[in-house]
Design a protein around this motif. Structure first.
Motif, mmCIF file in Angstrom:
data_model
loop_
_atom_site.group_PDB
_atom_site.id
_atom_site.type_symbol
_atom_site.label_atom_id
_atom_site.label_comp_id
_atom_site.label_asym_id
_atom_site.label_seq_id
_atom_site.Cartn_x
_atom_site.Cartn_y
_atom_site.Cartn_z
ATOM 1 N N GLU A 142 -88.166 -0.892 -37.587
ATOM 2 C CA GLU A 142 -86.919 -0.632 -38.354
ATOM 3 C C GLU A 142 -87.512 0.716 -39.254
ATOM 4 O OE1 GLU A 142 -86.159 -4.065 -40.335
ATOM 5 O OE2 GLU A 142 -86.274 -5.644 -37.814
ATOM 6 N N ASP A 143 -86.219 0.904 -39.924
ATOM 7 C CA ASP A 143 -86.563 2.132 -41.029
ATOM 8 C C ASP A 143 -87.838 1.762 -42.039
ATOM 9 O OD1 ASP A 143 -84.861 3.072 -39.631
ATOM 10 O OD2 ASP A 143 -82.995 3.001 -40.582
ATOM 11 N N GLN A 188 -89.513 -3.189 -32.113
ATOM 12 C CA GLN A 188 -88.964 -3.471 -32.623
ATOM 13 C C GLN A 188 -89.466 -3.031 -34.419
ATOM 14 O OE1 GLN A 188 -89.226 -7.606 -32.212
ATOM 15 N NE2 GLN A 188 -88.443 -7.693 -30.035
ATOM 16 N N HIS A 229 -90.818 0.856 -41.569
ATOM 17 C CA HIS A 229 -91.739 0.597 -40.512
ATOM 18 C C HIS A 229 -93.365 1.523 -40.951
ATOM 19 C CE1 HIS A 229 -90.174 -3.326 -38.888
ATOM 20 N NE2 HIS A 229 -90.644 -3.185 -40.445
#
Length: 378
Positions: free
Chosen positions: A118-119, A116, A121
């Protein structure tokens, strides 16, 4: 083959993974279509030799017929055996244990989606291996947000070469992944591509609150489960087993010790066993047994009365030997410090009393005090 032809192989792989229900998001699909898996297998791989007797391996090199097409099969490939031997070192066959591999792409992308991300991270990967999953992470997030730790310097060097050929230059660290990499902390995500006996508490310390850790917990009886943990504000990571079908090679520092000289299994104290050792063929039961005897190995030996099932903690010198006396009756002899089968039976009978929950019903907590595992009803 020209790049348009290898691009077609990458697209075909992405289609296969999507059709199989392993690939769901456009970001990861673009990564699969962009990162050439064959670049990470240019030094070849080993294929299993089918036949009786011990498992043998033979090399498949880049110049071998069909090598390129096989690189895009949804298949795991052994890339190193015996800790140092690579395919180019061998002519013929070799009877040694695998020590590094390229995981099948369907599992790689399934785990990356489970992570999971996300941009923006920051991700810590434990176990660089060939570098293929590292390359996928770099494509998704950017090189500067990816740190990957590999214990084997030669494996790390080969991965760096392959990643560089693809235009990716993440932070590659040679070291013990069980210690994480504090210089890049805190991370938003931690993913392990090796199995561990326990999730190290330092991984939790190096992950920000709200961050996710994805790792495979296993034991020396070879039962394993993929665990997803979320780090809380109190410094404890909590989660559950999300997949009991996932297995990886065990982190090298946690490999079991050699068995050495076996004890005299005809000695010790004997009693009637309350449970037959055949229960250990069930993955959840074997996982419970590992909780009871975390440093024991399970092996079978031919005996005068039939096959004996052995549990042996080589480090402690404790052992249990089970032999079938009648169709529904087993006896157990135990020796050394402690009583291994007593402990295993106690855990398994309690697990059965609680309804024999599946591994997906197990909960895991990791704190500075260590790892705690409990099942539903416990």
């Amino acid at each position: 083959m020209s790049d348009p032809e290898t691009a077609a192989l990458r697209r075909a792989l992405a289609d296969q993974l999507a059709d199989g229900g392993h690939l769901h998001t456009q970001q990861w699909r673009r990564a699969v279509e962009s990162v050439p898996r064959h670049e990470f297998l240019r030094t070849g791989f080993f294929e299993r030799v089918i036949g009786p007797g011990p498992t043998a391996w033979r090399p498949v090199l880049a110049e071998s017929p069909g090598w390129l097409l096989r690189c895009y099969d949804d298949e795991s490939f052994v890339t190193q055996v015996a800790g140092t031997i690579v395919p180019a070192d061998i002519r013929g066959e070799i009877l040694r244990e695998p020590t590094s591999s390229s995981t099948l792409p369907s599992l790689v992308v399934r785990m990356l989606e489970d992570l999971q991300v996300e941009d923006g991270h920051r991700v810590l990967e434990i176990g660089t291996g060939t570098g293929y999953s590292t390359g996928l992470l770099c494509h998704r997030l950017g090189d500067d947000l990816v740190t990957s730790v590999e214990v084997d310097p030669e494996v790390s060097a080969r991965a760096a070469t392959s990643l560089g050929a693809c235009g990716h230059f993440p932070d590659l660290v040679v070291g013990d992944g069980l210690a994480g990499h504090k210089d890049g902390a805190p991370y938003d995500r931690v993913i392990a591509t090796c199995s561990v006996l326990d999730v190290p508490s330092v991984w939790v310390e190096q992950t920000r609150p709200g961050g996710i850790i994805l790792a495979t917990v296993t034991g020396w009886m070879h039962a394993s489960g993929l665990v997803r943990l979320t780090v809380g504000d109190d410094g404890t990571a909590r989660g559950r087993i999300v997949d009991e079908s996932v297995s990886f090679m065990l982190a090298r520092p946690q490999a079991p010790p050699p068995l050495g000289m076996l004890p005299d299994f005809g000695s010790g104290e004997e009693r009637r066993a309350r449970l037959a050792p055949t229960i250990l063929t069930e993955p959840a039961a074997r996982f419970v047994a590992q909780l009871a005897a975390p440093r024991a190995q399970h092996l079978t030996l031919p005996g005068p009365g039939g096959t004996e099932h052995i549990l042996l903690d080589a480090g402690a010198g404790a052992w249990a030997a089970l032999r079938q006396e009648e169709e529904q009756r087993w006896s157990v002899r135990q020796g050394g410090p402690g009583r291994l089968w007593d402990d295993v039976e106690e855990h398994l009978l309690r697990w059965q009393t609680d309804g024999a929950p599946s591994l997906e019903q197990f909960r895991i907590e990791v704190s500075p005090q260590g790892q705690r595992v409990a099942w539903a009803g416990a």
